[in-house]
Design a protein around this motif. Sequence first.
Motif, PDB file in Angstrom:
ATOM      1  N   GLY A 105       0.788  -1.229   0.000  1.00  0.00           N
ATOM      2  CA  GLY A 105       0.000   0.000   0.000  1.00  0.00           C
ATOM      3  C   GLY A 105       0.818   1.277   0.000  1.00  0.00           C
ATOM      4  N   VAL A 106       1.909   1.332   0.739  1.00  0.00           N
ATOM      5  CA  VAL A 106       2.733   2.537   0.834  1.00  0.00           C
ATOM      6  C   VAL A 106       3.952   2.380  -0.062  1.00  0.00           C
ATOM      7  CG1 VAL A 106       4.111   3.987   2.352  1.00  0.00           C
ATOM      8  CG2 VAL A 106       1.968   3.022   3.180  1.00  0.00           C
ATOM      9  N   LYS A 107       4.096   3.283  -1.041  1.00  0.00           N
ATOM     10  CA  LYS A 107       5.159   3.149  -2.032  1.00  0.00           C
ATOM     11  C   LYS A 107       6.298   4.151  -1.833  1.00  0.00           C
ATOM     12  CE  LYS A 107       1.868   1.413  -5.478  1.00  0.00           C
ATOM     13  NZ  LYS A 107       2.258   0.022  -5.253  1.00  0.00           N
ATOM     14  N   THR A 108       6.012   5.298  -1.229  1.00  0.00           N
ATOM     15  CA  THR A 108       7.033   6.337  -1.064  1.00  0.00           C
ATOM     16  C   THR A 108       7.076   6.814   0.383  1.00  0.00           C
ATOM     17  OG1 THR A 108       5.529   8.173  -1.555  1.00  0.00           O
ATOM     18  CG2 THR A 108       6.607   7.099  -3.439  1.00  0.00           C
ATOM     19  N   LYS A 109       8.136   7.543   0.710  1.00  0.00           N
ATOM     20  CA  LYS A 109       8.244   8.133   2.042  1.00  0.00           C
ATOM     21  C   LYS A 109       7.129   9.141   2.286  1.00  0.00           C
ATOM     22  CE  LYS A 109      13.262   7.666   2.538  1.00  0.00           C
ATOM     23  NZ  LYS A 109      14.547   8.401   2.735  1.00  0.00           N
ATOM     24  N   GLU A 110       6.735   9.828   1.211  1.00  0.00           N
ATOM     25  CA  GLU A 110       5.653  10.803   1.338  1.00  0.00           C
ATOM     26  C   GLU A 110       4.336  10.111   1.696  1.00  0.00           C
ATOM     27  OE1 GLU A 110       3.452  14.383  -1.192  1.00  0.00           O
ATOM     28  OE2 GLU A 110       5.059  13.195  -2.110  1.00  0.00           O
ATOM     29  N   SER A 113       4.603   9.229   5.327  1.00  0.00           N
ATOM     30  CA  SER A 113       4.476  10.444   6.125  1.00  0.00           C
ATOM     31  C   SER A 113       3.019  10.866   6.239  1.00  0.00           C
ATOM     32  CB  SER A 113       5.301  11.563   5.491  1.00  0.00           C
ATOM     33  OG  SER A 113       5.106  12.783   6.183  1.00  0.00           O
ATOM     34  N   ASN A 114       2.304  10.847   5.111  1.00  0.00           N
ATOM     35  CA  ASN A 114       0.887  11.218   5.128  1.00  0.00           C
ATOM     36  C   ASN A 114       0.064  10.267   5.987  1.00  0.00           C
ATOM     37  OD1 ASN A 114       1.341  13.370   3.400  1.00  0.00           O
ATOM     38  ND2 ASN A 114       0.925  12.181   1.559  1.00  0.00           N
ATOM     39  N   LEU A 115       0.445   8.982   5.946  1.00  0.00           N
ATOM     40  CA  LEU A 115      -0.273   7.991   6.742  1.00  0.00           C
ATOM     41  C   LEU A 115      -0.065   8.237   8.233  1.00  0.00           C
ATOM     42  CD1 LEU A 115      -2.059   5.511   6.560  1.00  0.00           C
ATOM     43  CD2 LEU A 115      -0.002   4.099   6.422  1.00  0.00           C
ATOM     44  N   PHE A 116       1.172   8.548   8.630  1.00  0.00           N
ATOM     45  CA  PHE A 116       1.453   8.857  10.033  1.00  0.00           C
ATOM     46  C   PHE A 116       0.701  10.110  10.477  1.00  0.00           C
ATOM     47  CE2 PHE A 116       5.523   6.292   9.875  1.00  0.00           C
ATOM     48  CZ  PHE A 116       5.134   5.406  10.865  1.00  0.00           C
ATOM     49  N   VAL A 117       0.590  11.087   9.584  1.00  0.00           N
ATOM     50  CA  VAL A 117      -0.144  12.317   9.918  1.00  0.00           C
ATOM     51  C   VAL A 117      -1.624  12.007  10.109  1.00  0.00           C
ATOM     52  CG1 VAL A 117      -0.899  14.562   9.039  1.00  0.00           C
ATOM     53  CG2 VAL A 117       1.488  13.873   8.797  1.00  0.00           C
ATOM     54  N   MET A 118      -2.207  11.212   9.201  1.00  0.00           N
ATOM     55  CA  MET A 118      -3.623  10.828   9.329  1.00  0.00           C
ATOM     56  C   MET A 118      -3.863  10.073  10.631  1.00  0.00           C
ATOM     57  SD  MET A 118      -4.597   9.553   5.489  1.00  0.00           S
ATOM     58  CE  MET A 118      -6.158   8.903   6.094  1.00  0.00           C
ATOM     59  N   LEU A 170       6.899  15.323  13.566  1.00  0.00           N
ATOM     60  CA  LEU A 170       7.995  14.509  13.017  1.00  0.00           C
ATOM     61  C   LEU A 170       7.663  14.009  11.619  1.00  0.00           C
ATOM     62  CD1 LEU A 170       8.981  12.367  16.153  1.00  0.00           C
ATOM     63  CD2 LEU A 170      10.248  14.295  15.182  1.00  0.00           C
ATOM     64  N   ALA A 171       6.409  13.561  11.450  1.00  0.00           N
ATOM     65  CA  ALA A 171       5.989  13.040  10.145  1.00  0.00           C
ATOM     66  C   ALA A 171       5.922  14.141   9.094  1.00  0.00           C
ATOM     67  CB  ALA A 171       4.634  12.349  10.275  1.00  0.00           C
ATOM     68  N   LEU A 172       5.425  15.307   9.481  1.00  0.00           N
ATOM     69  CA  LEU A 172       5.291  16.426   8.537  1.00  0.00           C
ATOM     70  C   LEU A 172       6.644  16.878   8.004  1.00  0.00           C
ATOM     71  CD1 LEU A 172       2.515  18.620  10.198  1.00  0.00           C
ATOM     72  CD2 LEU A 172       2.370  17.440   8.003  1.00  0.00           C
ATOM     73  N   PHE A 173       7.655  16.868   8.873  1.00  0.00           N
ATOM     74  CA  PHE A 173       8.987  17.317   8.461  1.00  0.00           C
ATOM     75  C   PHE A 173       9.890  16.159   8.015  1.00  0.00           C
ATOM     76  CE2 PHE A 173       7.486  20.892  10.983  1.00  0.00           C
ATOM     77  CZ  PHE A 173       7.873  21.971  10.192  1.00  0.00           C
ATOM     78  N   GLY A 174       9.335  14.943   8.042  1.00  0.00           N
ATOM     79  CA  GLY A 174      10.064  13.794   7.519  1.00  0.00           C
ATOM     80  C   GLY A 174      11.189  13.292   8.389  1.00  0.00           C
ATOM     81  N   PHE A 175      11.187  13.629   9.678  1.00  0.00           N
ATOM     82  CA  PHE A 175      12.244  13.163  10.570  1.00  0.00           C
ATOM     83  C   PHE A 175      12.105  11.658  10.837  1.00  0.00           C
ATOM     84  CE2 PHE A 175      12.000  17.688  12.185  1.00  0.00           C
ATOM     85  CZ  PHE A 175      13.180  18.082  11.570  1.00  0.00           C
ATOM     86  N   GLY A 176      13.101  10.895  10.430  1.00  0.00           N
ATOM     87  CA  GLY A 176      13.135   9.463  10.701  1.00  0.00           C
ATOM     88  C   GLY A 176      12.041   8.658  10.039  1.00  0.00           C
ATOM     89  N   ILE A 177      11.470   9.163   8.937  1.00  0.00           N
ATOM     90  CA  ILE A 177      10.387   8.449   8.257  1.00  0.00           C
ATOM     91  C   ILE A 177      10.843   7.072   7.788  1.00  0.00           C
ATOM     92  CG2 ILE A 177       9.046   8.405   6.095  1.00  0.00           C
ATOM     93  CD1 ILE A 177       7.704   9.977   8.209  1.00  0.00           C
ATOM     94  N   GLU A 178      12.064   7.007   7.254  1.00  0.00           N
ATOM     95  CA  GLU A 178      12.562   5.723   6.736  1.00  0.00           C
ATOM     96  C   GLU A 178      12.683   4.671   7.822  1.00  0.00           C
ATOM     97  OE1 GLU A 178      16.113   8.522   7.362  1.00  0.00           O
ATOM     98  OE2 GLU A 178      14.047   8.610   6.632  1.00  0.00           O
ATOM     99  N   PHE A 179      12.784   5.093   9.090  1.00  0.00           N
ATOM    100  CA  PHE A 179      12.869   4.152  10.209  1.00  0.00           C
ATOM    101  C   PHE A 179      11.546   4.033  10.974  1.00  0.00           C
ATOM    102  CE2 PHE A 179      17.062   6.326   9.845  1.00  0.00           C
ATOM    103  CZ  PHE A 179      17.764   5.271   9.287  1.00  0.00           C
TER     104      PHE A 179
END
Length: 207
Positions: A105-110, A113-118, A170-179
Amino acid sequence: MKFLHNIGRIEAFSDAVFAFAATLMVVNFDLDTDLTLSKTDATGFLSFAVSFFVLVALWWAHYNFFRRTKYMDNVLIALNALLLFVVLYYVFPLKSLVHSWMGEGVKTKEDLSNLFVMYGIGFSLIFFCFSGMYFRAYKKSKSSEKSLNLYFYARHFAIFVLVSLISIVLALFGFGIEFGLPGFFYALLGPLCYLHSKQFYKRYELN
């Protein structure tokens, strides 16, 4: 003439909404008719299981609120209505989050990030409602012992709101999204709630 609120009807309506949320999860749960178990089926079952037990946990927190106070007014009804509204939609980003854990379902970091924000927005709104309901009941309580208990839970759920808001940032600014840092940040709830409990009981000299 001012009529007293019927708490029983409010609880009954709330239970009906929780039941409807569970029904929506079942309706959206896909299972192949050939009874073969694929990775997609396993992911769907896991997301359903996580969403269901989170829903049960939210129902339990809601149930406990009505056991701890019998006070009810229009402000509490409004907060309860907002809580139920968010619960109905909260399970869907949660299911998507579980799918992301399984690499679907999730293909990119963006996307992540959007999923964490939701997820964070739903989480913060739900516990904002719980905290607000407890605080309102605390302000209207006439029993000093019960009042302290209500105040404790108002602060307790406010911690949930604070943690989720930081996770959103953190999610909005992309901090540690890859982890998955915005998700792991919720692990702080345990120690923070424990420290709050120790401090609260010490301050008010409770056993």
